[in-house]
Design a protein around this motif. Sequence first.
Motif, PDB file in Angstrom:
ATOM      1  N   ASP A   1       0.847  -1.182   0.000  1.00  0.00           N
ATOM      2  CA  ASP A   1       0.000   0.000   0.000  1.00  0.00           C
ATOM      3  C   ASP A   1       0.885   1.235   0.000  1.00  0.00           C
ATOM      4  O   ASP A   1       2.083   1.144   0.274  1.00  0.00           O
ATOM      5  CB  ASP A   1      -0.982   0.006   1.174  1.00  0.00           C
ATOM      6  CG  ASP A   1      -0.270  -0.058   2.503  1.00  0.00           C
ATOM      7  OD1 ASP A   1       0.212   0.996   2.959  1.00  0.00           O
ATOM      8  OD2 ASP A   1      -0.170  -1.156   3.091  1.00  0.00           O
ATOM      9  N   ALA A   2       0.276   2.381  -0.299  1.00  0.00           N
ATOM     10  CA  ALA A   2       1.074   3.597  -0.425  1.00  0.00           C
ATOM     11  C   ALA A   2       0.176   4.822  -0.306  1.00  0.00           C
ATOM     12  O   ALA A   2      -1.026   4.757  -0.565  1.00  0.00           O
ATOM     13  CB  ALA A   2       1.789   3.627  -1.772  1.00  0.00           C
ATOM     14  N   PHE A   3       0.800   5.914   0.094  1.00  0.00           N
ATOM     15  CA  PHE A   3       0.105   7.204   0.087  1.00  0.00           C
ATOM     16  C   PHE A   3       0.265   7.816  -1.290  1.00  0.00           C
ATOM     17  O   PHE A   3       1.389   7.937  -1.798  1.00  0.00           O
ATOM     18  CB  PHE A   3       0.689   8.131   1.156  1.00  0.00           C
ATOM     19  CG  PHE A   3      -0.024   9.450   1.264  1.00  0.00           C
ATOM     20  CD1 PHE A   3      -1.264   9.528   1.893  1.00  0.00           C
ATOM     21  CD2 PHE A   3       0.536  10.600   0.730  1.00  0.00           C
ATOM     22  CE1 PHE A   3      -1.927  10.748   1.988  1.00  0.00           C
ATOM     23  CE2 PHE A   3      -0.126  11.823   0.824  1.00  0.00           C
ATOM     24  CZ  PHE A   3      -1.366  11.888   1.459  1.00  0.00           C
ATOM     25  N   TRP A   4      -0.854   8.167  -1.909  1.00  0.00           N
ATOM     26  CA  TRP A   4      -0.836   8.737  -3.259  1.00  0.00           C
ATOM     27  C   TRP A   4      -0.567  10.233  -3.150  1.00  0.00           C
ATOM     28  O   TRP A   4      -1.473  11.031  -2.992  1.00  0.00           O
ATOM     29  CB  TRP A   4      -2.181   8.473  -3.939  1.00  0.00           C
ATOM     30  CG  TRP A   4      -2.115   8.624  -5.428  1.00  0.00           C
ATOM     31  CD1 TRP A   4      -2.320   9.765  -6.128  1.00  0.00           C
ATOM     32  CD2 TRP A   4      -1.826   7.600  -6.384  1.00  0.00           C
ATOM     33  NE1 TRP A   4      -2.164   9.516  -7.465  1.00  0.00           N
ATOM     34  CE2 TRP A   4      -1.866   8.201  -7.653  1.00  0.00           C
ATOM     35  CE3 TRP A   4      -1.527   6.228  -6.293  1.00  0.00           C
ATOM     36  CZ2 TRP A   4      -1.626   7.486  -8.830  1.00  0.00           C
ATOM     37  CZ3 TRP A   4      -1.290   5.521  -7.453  1.00  0.00           C
ATOM     38  CH2 TRP A   4      -1.338   6.147  -8.704  1.00  0.00           C
ATOM     39  N   ASP A   5       0.707  10.597  -3.235  1.00  0.00           N
ATOM     40  CA  ASP A   5       1.062  12.005  -3.015  1.00  0.00           C
ATOM     41  C   ASP A   5       1.280  12.740  -4.334  1.00  0.00           C
ATOM     42  O   ASP A   5       1.183  12.154  -5.410  1.00  0.00           O
ATOM     43  CB  ASP A   5       2.293  12.118  -2.102  1.00  0.00           C
ATOM     44  CG  ASP A   5       3.515  11.444  -2.700  1.00  0.00           C
ATOM     45  OD1 ASP A   5       3.556  11.195  -3.928  1.00  0.00           O
ATOM     46  OD2 ASP A   5       4.461  11.160  -1.926  1.00  0.00           O
ATOM     47  N   GLY A   6       1.530  14.023  -4.229  1.00  0.00           N
ATOM     48  CA  GLY A   6       1.912  14.797  -5.405  1.00  0.00           C
ATOM     49  C   GLY A   6       0.774  15.396  -6.199  1.00  0.00           C
ATOM     50  O   GLY A   6       1.020  16.026  -7.232  1.00  0.00           O
TER      51      GLY A   6
ATOM     52  N   GLN B   1     -14.001   7.843  -1.622  1.00  0.00           N
ATOM     53  CA  GLN B   1     -14.375   7.244  -0.344  1.00  0.00           C
ATOM     54  C   GLN B   1     -13.653   5.921  -0.115  1.00  0.00           C
ATOM     55  O   GLN B   1     -13.202   5.258  -1.048  1.00  0.00           O
ATOM     56  CB  GLN B   1     -15.889   6.991  -0.315  1.00  0.00           C
ATOM     57  CG  GLN B   1     -16.677   8.300  -0.383  1.00  0.00           C
ATOM     58  CD  GLN B   1     -18.166   8.089  -0.296  1.00  0.00           C
ATOM     59  OE1 GLN B   1     -18.686   7.084  -0.780  1.00  0.00           O
ATOM     60  NE2 GLN B   1     -18.858   9.019   0.344  1.00  0.00           N
ATOM     61  N   LEU B   2     -13.588   5.592   1.143  1.00  0.00           N
ATOM     62  CA  LEU B   2     -13.040   4.314   1.557  1.00  0.00           C
ATOM     63  C   LEU B   2     -13.718   3.181   0.794  1.00  0.00           C
ATOM     64  O   LEU B   2     -14.941   3.165   0.688  1.00  0.00           O
ATOM     65  CB  LEU B   2     -13.349   4.158   3.050  1.00  0.00           C
ATOM     66  CG  LEU B   2     -12.333   3.451   3.927  1.00  0.00           C
ATOM     67  CD1 LEU B   2     -11.120   4.343   4.116  1.00  0.00           C
ATOM     68  CD2 LEU B   2     -12.957   3.104   5.264  1.00  0.00           C
ATOM     69  N   GLY B   3     -12.929   2.284   0.264  1.00  0.00           N
ATOM     70  CA  GLY B   3     -13.504   1.141  -0.435  1.00  0.00           C
ATOM     71  C   GLY B   3     -13.699   1.362  -1.920  1.00  0.00           C
ATOM     72  O   GLY B   3     -14.006   0.415  -2.645  1.00  0.00           O
TER      73      GLY B   3
ATOM     74  N   ILE C   1      -8.989   2.054  -2.573  1.00  0.00           N
ATOM     75  CA  ILE C   1      -8.765   3.237  -1.733  1.00  0.00           C
ATOM     76  C   ILE C   1      -8.989   2.826  -0.275  1.00  0.00           C
ATOM     77  O   ILE C   1     -10.077   2.374   0.084  1.00  0.00           O
ATOM     78  CB  ILE C   1      -9.755   4.369  -2.114  1.00  0.00           C
ATOM     79  CG1 ILE C   1      -9.744   4.645  -3.613  1.00  0.00           C
ATOM     80  CG2 ILE C   1      -9.440   5.622  -1.298  1.00  0.00           C
ATOM     81  CD1 ILE C   1      -8.397   4.970  -4.196  1.00  0.00           C
ATOM     82  N   ILE C   2      -7.965   2.983   0.543  1.00  0.00           N
ATOM     83  CA  ILE C   2      -8.072   2.490   1.919  1.00  0.00           C
ATOM     84  C   ILE C   2      -8.023   3.598   2.963  1.00  0.00           C
ATOM     85  O   ILE C   2      -7.912   3.316   4.156  1.00  0.00           O
ATOM     86  CB  ILE C   2      -6.998   1.418   2.218  1.00  0.00           C
ATOM     87  CG1 ILE C   2      -5.588   1.964   1.974  1.00  0.00           C
ATOM     88  CG2 ILE C   2      -7.253   0.170   1.381  1.00  0.00           C
ATOM     89  CD1 ILE C   2      -4.498   1.082   2.568  1.00  0.00           C
ATOM     90  N   SER C   3      -8.091   4.851   2.513  1.00  0.00           N
ATOM     91  CA  SER C   3      -8.276   5.942   3.484  1.00  0.00           C
ATOM     92  C   SER C   3      -8.942   7.106   2.776  1.00  0.00           C
ATOM     93  O   SER C   3      -8.849   7.224   1.556  1.00  0.00           O
ATOM     94  CB  SER C   3      -6.937   6.404   4.059  1.00  0.00           C
ATOM     95  OG  SER C   3      -6.284   7.293   3.156  1.00  0.00           O
ATOM     96  N   THR C   4      -9.597   7.934   3.547  1.00  0.00           N
ATOM     97  CA  THR C   4     -10.086   9.188   2.972  1.00  0.00           C
ATOM     98  C   THR C   4      -8.901  10.157   2.897  1.00  0.00           C
ATOM     99  O   THR C   4      -7.804   9.859   3.350  1.00  0.00           O
ATOM    100  CB  THR C   4     -11.227   9.764   3.821  1.00  0.00           C
ATOM    101  OG1 THR C   4     -10.799   9.804   5.175  1.00  0.00           O
ATOM    102  CG2 THR C   4     -12.472   8.897   3.712  1.00  0.00           C
TER     103      THR C   4
ATOM    104  N   ASN D   1      -4.661   6.943   0.796  1.00  0.00           N
ATOM    105  CA  ASN D   1      -3.880   5.707   0.793  1.00  0.00           C
ATOM    106  C   ASN D   1      -4.540   4.697  -0.123  1.00  0.00           C
ATOM    107  O   ASN D   1      -5.764   4.583  -0.159  1.00  0.00           O
ATOM    108  CB  ASN D   1      -3.770   5.136   2.203  1.00  0.00           C
ATOM    109  CG  ASN D   1      -2.780   5.915   3.041  1.00  0.00           C
ATOM    110  OD1 ASN D   1      -3.145   6.870   3.733  1.00  0.00           O
ATOM    111  ND2 ASN D   1      -1.515   5.548   2.945  1.00  0.00           N
ATOM    112  N   VAL D   2      -3.705   3.994  -0.860  1.00  0.00           N
ATOM    113  CA  VAL D   2      -4.206   2.974  -1.784  1.00  0.00           C
ATOM    114  C   VAL D   2      -3.547   1.635  -1.469  1.00  0.00           C
ATOM    115  O   VAL D   2      -2.432   1.587  -0.938  1.00  0.00           O
ATOM    116  CB  VAL D   2      -3.936   3.361  -3.257  1.00  0.00           C
ATOM    117  CG1 VAL D   2      -4.633   4.670  -3.601  1.00  0.00           C
ATOM    118  CG2 VAL D   2      -2.441   3.458  -3.532  1.00  0.00           C
ATOM    119  N   ARG D   3      -4.260   0.568  -1.798  1.00  0.00           N
ATOM    120  CA  ARG D   3      -3.725  -0.780  -1.597  1.00  0.00           C
ATOM    121  C   ARG D   3      -3.694  -1.531  -2.908  1.00  0.00           C
ATOM    122  O   ARG D   3      -4.668  -1.515  -3.675  1.00  0.00           O
ATOM    123  CB  ARG D   3      -4.573  -1.557  -0.590  1.00  0.00           C
ATOM    124  CG  ARG D   3      -4.133  -3.024  -0.431  1.00  0.00           C
ATOM    125  CD  ARG D   3      -5.027  -3.785   0.515  1.00  0.00           C
ATOM    126  NE  ARG D   3      -4.911  -3.260   1.864  1.00  0.00           N
ATOM    127  CZ  ARG D   3      -5.928  -3.191   2.730  1.00  0.00           C
ATOM    128  NH1 ARG D   3      -7.113  -3.598   2.366  1.00  0.00           N
ATOM    129  NH2 ARG D   3      -5.726  -2.701   3.933  1.00  0.00           N
TER     130      ARG D   3
END
Length: 152
Positions: free
Chosen positions: A23-28, A43-45, A66-69, A99-101
């Motif tokens: 998983d990772a934070f989708w930054d930038g 949204q989550l999910g 998507i695993i976080s708002t 965050n994405v998985r």
Amino acid sequence: MKYWIMKSEPSTFSIDDLKTKGDAFWDGVRNYQVRNMLQKEMQLGDKAFFYHSSCAAPGIVGFMEIISTATADPTQFDKESLYYDPKSTLSTPRWFGVNVRFLEKYKTPLMLSTIRTLPQLSNLTLLKKGNRLSITEITPQEAKFILTLRFS
DNA sequence: GCCAACGTTGGC
DNA sequence: GCCAACGTTGGC
């Protein structure tokens, strides 16, 4: 649940990077329209297709969740980062990410050149001339159609 | 608020 | 590397 297409340059962050990390934070994200979508609509999910842009063979290369708002993108505060934004402050951040998985990497990417030939996908924002959005929503019908294709 | 200049995206 | 298309910046 919504479906999205999220672009990344593989030289910066690729599907293999995500697969390795899990998983990772989708930054930038530094576009206001995309930021607003992240904050208000994602949204989550939700599920998203991972798209490789600015490369030899642009196209959809995988699938993720998507695993976080949306939360503040830490790179905006980091002077060493390419994404540093001097106008951001900790109390009033301008930029956000989710965050994405990793879910799947396709054995064969669905290349942009192929997407253009498929009538079922002819309305994708991705294909619209002048589109500058690194994240776009796609309909469940379009998403399910992509998922029915065999990537092998 | 206008708009010219500049920067960025992204396919080719 | 080229270039179309768009977003952002900043002077006025």
